[in-house]
Design a protein around this motif. Structure first.
Motif, PDB file in Angstrom:
ATOM      1  N   UNK A 191       0.817  -1.217   0.000  1.00  0.00           N
ATOM      2  CA  UNK A 191       0.000   0.000   0.000  1.00  0.00           C
ATOM      3  C   UNK A 191       0.851   1.268   0.000  1.00  0.00           C
ATOM      4  N   UNK A 192       0.338   2.365  -0.541  1.00  0.00           N
ATOM      5  CA  UNK A 192       1.058   3.641  -0.438  1.00  0.00           C
ATOM      6  C   UNK A 192       1.312   4.006   1.022  1.00  0.00           C
ATOM      7  N   UNK A 193       2.523   4.482   1.293  1.00  0.00           N
ATOM      8  CA  UNK A 193       2.919   4.886   2.647  1.00  0.00           C
ATOM      9  C   UNK A 193       2.772   3.760   3.656  1.00  0.00           C
ATOM     10  N   UNK A 194       2.688   2.527   3.167  1.00  0.00           N
ATOM     11  CA  UNK A 194       2.529   1.354   4.027  1.00  0.00           C
ATOM     12  C   UNK A 194       1.268   1.439   4.886  1.00  0.00           C
ATOM     13  N   UNK A 195       0.212   2.086   4.364  1.00  0.00           N
ATOM     14  CA  UNK A 195      -1.022   2.283   5.118  1.00  0.00           C
ATOM     15  C   UNK A 195      -2.226   1.865   4.290  1.00  0.00           C
ATOM     16  N   UNK A 196      -2.640   0.602   4.380  1.00  0.00           N
ATOM     17  CA  UNK A 196      -3.871   0.198   3.704  1.00  0.00           C
ATOM     18  C   UNK A 196      -5.082   0.814   4.386  1.00  0.00           C
ATOM     19  N   UNK A 197      -6.134   1.020   3.642  1.00  0.00           N
ATOM     20  CA  UNK A 197      -7.365   1.551   4.221  1.00  0.00           C
ATOM     21  C   UNK A 197      -8.163   0.421   4.854  1.00  0.00           C
ATOM     22  N   UNK A 198      -9.087   0.742   5.757  1.00  0.00           N
ATOM     23  CA  UNK A 198      -9.964  -0.306   6.303  1.00  0.00           C
ATOM     24  C   UNK A 198     -10.726  -1.053   5.214  1.00  0.00           C
ATOM     25  N   UNK A 199     -11.145  -0.349   4.170  1.00  0.00           N
ATOM     26  CA  UNK A 199     -11.867  -1.012   3.089  1.00  0.00           C
ATOM     27  C   UNK A 199     -10.972  -2.000   2.352  1.00  0.00           C
ATOM     28  N   UNK A 200      -9.713  -1.651   2.144  1.00  0.00           N
ATOM     29  CA  UNK A 200      -8.775  -2.566   1.477  1.00  0.00           C
ATOM     30  C   UNK A 200      -8.495  -3.778   2.358  1.00  0.00           C
ATOM     31  N   UNK A 201      -8.342  -3.549   3.638  1.00  0.00           N
ATOM     32  CA  UNK A 201      -8.171  -4.672   4.577  1.00  0.00           C
ATOM     33  C   UNK A 201      -9.360  -5.615   4.510  1.00  0.00           C
ATOM     34  N   UNK A 202     -10.553  -5.070   4.502  1.00  0.00           N
ATOM     35  CA  UNK A 202     -11.754  -5.911   4.493  1.00  0.00           C
ATOM     36  C   UNK A 202     -11.935  -6.635   3.164  1.00  0.00           C
ATOM     37  N   UNK A 203     -11.566  -5.986   2.067  1.00  0.00           N
ATOM     38  CA  UNK A 203     -11.655  -6.639   0.756  1.00  0.00           C
ATOM     39  C   UNK A 203     -10.707  -7.827   0.683  1.00  0.00           C
ATOM     40  N   UNK A 204      -9.532  -7.687   1.288  1.00  0.00           N
ATOM     41  CA  UNK A 204      -8.514  -8.754   1.265  1.00  0.00           C
ATOM     42  C   UNK A 204      -8.808  -9.861   2.279  1.00  0.00           C
ATOM     43  N   UNK A 205      -9.701  -9.619   3.193  1.00  0.00           N
ATOM     44  CA  UNK A 205      -9.943 -10.523   4.322  1.00  0.00           C
ATOM     45  C   UNK A 205     -10.270 -11.966   3.940  1.00  0.00           C
ATOM     46  N   UNK A 206     -11.037 -12.240   2.882  1.00  0.00           N
ATOM     47  CA  UNK A 206     -11.332 -13.639   2.556  1.00  0.00           C
ATOM     48  C   UNK A 206     -10.104 -14.507   2.312  1.00  0.00           C
ATOM     49  N   UNK A 207      -9.031 -13.904   1.820  1.00  0.00           N
ATOM     50  CA  UNK A 207      -7.807 -14.689   1.628  1.00  0.00           C
ATOM     51  C   UNK A 207      -7.247 -15.161   2.971  1.00  0.00           C
ATOM     52  N   UNK A 208      -7.246 -14.297   3.971  1.00  0.00           N
ATOM     53  CA  UNK A 208      -6.751 -14.669   5.298  1.00  0.00           C
ATOM     54  C   UNK A 208      -7.692 -15.662   5.966  1.00  0.00           C
ATOM     55  N   UNK A 209      -8.986 -15.467   5.789  1.00  0.00           N
ATOM     56  CA  UNK A 209      -9.968 -16.411   6.354  1.00  0.00           C
ATOM     57  C   UNK A 209      -9.699 -17.813   5.827  1.00  0.00           C
ATOM     58  N   UNK A 210      -9.515 -17.940   4.530  1.00  0.00           N
ATOM     59  CA  UNK A 210      -9.299 -19.274   3.945  1.00  0.00           C
ATOM     60  C   UNK A 210      -7.944 -19.853   4.357  1.00  0.00           C
ATOM     61  N   UNK A 211      -6.926 -19.011   4.426  1.00  0.00           N
ATOM     62  CA  UNK A 211      -5.618 -19.508   4.843  1.00  0.00           C
ATOM     63  C   UNK A 211      -5.684 -20.096   6.248  1.00  0.00           C
ATOM     64  N   UNK A 212      -6.378 -19.411   7.148  1.00  0.00           N
ATOM     65  CA  UNK A 212      -6.512 -19.921   8.511  1.00  0.00           C
ATOM     66  C   UNK A 212      -7.345 -21.198   8.548  1.00  0.00           C
ATOM     67  N   UNK A 213      -8.358 -21.286   7.724  1.00  0.00           N
ATOM     68  CA  UNK A 213      -9.143 -22.525   7.652  1.00  0.00           C
ATOM     69  C   UNK A 213      -8.273 -23.700   7.224  1.00  0.00           C
ATOM     70  N   UNK A 214      -7.409 -23.460   6.248  1.00  0.00           N
ATOM     71  CA  UNK A 214      -6.538 -24.531   5.751  1.00  0.00           C
ATOM     72  C   UNK A 214      -5.468 -24.914   6.762  1.00  0.00           C
ATOM     73  N   UNK A 215      -5.032 -23.946   7.570  1.00  0.00           N
ATOM     74  CA  UNK A 215      -3.994 -24.222   8.565  1.00  0.00           C
ATOM     75  C   UNK A 215      -4.552 -24.773   9.877  1.00  0.00           C
TER      76      UNK A 215
END
Length: 250
Positions: free
Chosen positions: A130-154
């Motif tokens: 992200x610019x300035x190393x600061x993602x927005x809350x909306x960007x975090x939430x949009x990316x969230x399904x990837x983390x959800x699935x990774x944790x499910x698999x682990x």
């Protein structure tokens, strides 16, 4: 167009998840920034062909300990295509893991350098630089399904999570609540050295310990807010709790 809410749940394993994730273009601001950074480059990396895509998690599919950061660095993971690789934060983190016997070498310079992690995996709530190393809350939430699935698999093997910084702590806790563990109320605030034990909510599940650690940013490591000894202490505690044979650092 890859839509995280549709694509992430379809991944059968972490390798498939990484392939699907690396095609994601769901956040226009992040897509523009990661690709602009790859075009402009830093003078030191002018001969590099930048990855300039979302950066998947890195480490074994049966990891017992997960390290959750913030997002790839513009000239680190965004350049090399591997989490915590090619920047100062990766240097500090991998050196600490190597000291504990949890990494095959003390450096992480590029994706073909031979680095292996033992029982440990890297990931982040946001997979694009992200610019300035600061993602927005909306960007975090949009990316969230990837983390959800990774944790499910682990989940079958995962026993500890280390959240690097307040952003990682705040982002991963609700995902763990969805992923099969019970969260305390109110949710505890981030602190270096904080520890939570989350009981499983699903039959046959195992408890999960969550540890807080200051992020390995240059600001933290250069000022001494996070020293190598402090980092090793948190990582060693979490690793031993996960059942990993972390040795005493020199």
């Amino acid at each position: 167009m890859t839509y995280p809410t549709r694509q992430a749940p379809r991944a059968a394993d972490v390798r498939a998840l990484g392939r699907s994730l690396s095609e994601c273009r769901a956040c226009p601001r992040l897509v523009d920034w990661r690709e602009e950074t790859a075009r402009v480059k830093r003078p030191a990396f002018r001969d590099w062909d930048y990855w300039a895509r979302p950066v998947p998690g890195f480490g074994p599919a049966d990891a017992r300990m997960l390290l959750v950061g913030l997002a790839p660095a513009a000239h680190g993971g965004n350049r090399t295509g591997r989490m915590f690789t090619g920047d100062r934060a990766g240097d500090v983190l991998v050196a600490a893991l190597h000291d504990l016997g949890l990494a095959s070498q003390p450096t992480s310079t590029h994706s073909g350098d031979g680095l292996q992690l033992y029982g440990v995996r890297f990931t982040s709530p946001v997979h694009c630089a992200p610019p300035a190393n600061k993602p927005t809350p909306a960007e975090r939430d949009t990316c969230r399904p990837w983390l959800v699935r990774e944790l499910e698999l682990l989940r079958p093997t995962l026993r500890t999570v280390v959240a690097l910084g307040a952003f990682g702590w705040q982002a991963v806790l609700p995902v763990l609540g969805e992923g099969g563990w019970s969260l305390p109320r109110p949710r505890p605030a981030f602190a270096h050295g904080a520890r939570l034990e989350l009981p499983p909510t699903r039959r046959g599940g195992a408890p999960l310990a969550v540890h807080g650690c200051y992020h390995v940013t240059q600001r933290n490591t250069f000022t001494g807010r996070l020293t190598p000894a402090m980092l090793r202490d948190v990582l060693r505690t979490a690793a031993l709790e996960a059942g990993l044979p972390a040795r005493t650092a020199p």
